[in-house]
Design an enzyme around this catalytic site. Structure first.
Site, PDB file in Angstrom:
ATOM      1  N   SER A  98     -39.307 -32.298 -11.944  1.00  0.00           N
ATOM      2  CA  SER A  98     -39.975 -31.228 -11.065  1.00  0.00           C
ATOM      3  C   SER A  98     -40.447 -31.621  -9.656  1.00  0.00           C
ATOM      4  O   SER A  98     -40.572 -30.970  -8.829  1.00  0.00           O
ATOM      5  CB  SER A  98     -41.181 -30.542 -11.889  1.00  0.00           C
ATOM      6  N   CYS A 152     -42.164 -23.560 -11.285  1.00  0.00           N
ATOM      7  CA  CYS A 152     -41.315 -22.507 -11.867  1.00  0.00           C
ATOM      8  C   CYS A 152     -39.626 -22.845 -11.640  1.00  0.00           C
ATOM      9  O   CYS A 152     -39.237 -22.922 -10.701  1.00  0.00           O
ATOM     10  CB  CYS A 152     -41.505 -21.212 -11.236  1.00  0.00           C
TER      11      CYS A 152
END
Length: 260
Positions: A98, A152
């Site tokens: 991420s 997300c």
């Protein structure tokens, strides 16, 4: 002992001082954190490129490689299944995960396919063409700032596809080439040229790689969607990842990381 009773002995001559950039306290703390673990820690001062801490674990006692027992001990370390001689900080290739989303966000902004107030919904992940990239529970929809906050997956899958499938490019391959050029400009997929030995380049896959794997013109933004969240074929060294973050801290440039 002394050779020929010291006949050829000469007084030692002091060499130049060698000053490293390491912060001894930070280095010791990093080594403490990595005890009994496998991996690496790299800390860089963005404003100078100085490496403040560089830890690879498991490591070994340097005294083992001094004197006449060096060869014997080296062979033992070489056969050790934990690979203590392998400097993970500059040689190991890891998926950045991420942390990579920040880079895709910057590329989207630069390409003007993404804006701070751009919103995307997330219903448990990203779903398209029979492919699902799962995501954890969080508020929806999200703008860019909150997409980074909540990390997300669905948001950045949308961002990645908007970059690759940008209408200004004639094909997904052209879009991917532009995307890859941005990625490598951060020092990923290439040796950074630091003064550390044995630095490796990591891996940012080329179009030729996907042509070989899927066939030419048989791949696109959806088949490479894992790159949206720092997974898939990406292999980034810890040194490169720290340098990528330093580049963001510097608002778009970096000094070559160095230890001397």
């Amino acid at each position: 002992g002394s050779y020929k009773n010291g006949k050829y002995d000469k007084n030692a001559v002091a060499g130049a001082n060698l000053t490293t950039t390491l912060d001894a306290t930070l280095q010791a703390y990093g080594e403490k954190l990595m005890q009994n673990k496998k991996g690496s820690i790299v800390a860089i001062e963005p404003s100078t490129g100085e490496i403040l801490a560089i830890v690879t674990s498991p490591s070994y006692n340097p005294a083992l490689l001094v004197g006449r027992v060096r060869t014997k001990n080296y062979l033992k370390l070489l056969k050790d299944t934990l690979k203590p001689l392998f400097n993970r900080a500059v040689m190991a290739k890891y998926p950045p995960g991420s942390t990579f989303k920040t880079i895709n966000a910057l590329i989207g902004l630069q390409e003007k396919v993404l804006y701070i107030n751009t919103q995307y919904s997330c219903h448990g992940g990203y779903h398209a063409g029979g492919i699902t990239v799962k995501c954890h529970h969080h508020p929806s929809p999200l703008d860019l700032t909150h997409a980074i906050q909540y990390s997300c997956n669905a948001y950045f899958c949308n961002v990645y596809r908007s970059i690759i499938d940008n209408p200004k490019y004639l094909s997904a391959e052209d879009g991917y080439k532009a995307w890859r050029d941005y990625i490598t400009s951060f020092g990923l997929g290439n040796k950074l040229g630091s003064d550390l030995p044995n630095e490796l380049s990591g891996n940012v896959p080329t179009c030729k790689y996907y042509d070989k794997y899927y066939g030419k013109n048989h791949w696109g933004s959806l088949t490479t969607i894992s790159l949206a969240i720092g997974q898939g074929e990406l292999g980034i060294t810890p040194l490169q990842l720290a340098n990528m973050t330093a580049t963001i801290a510097n608002r778009g440039f970096y000094y070559i990381p160095h230890i001397v």
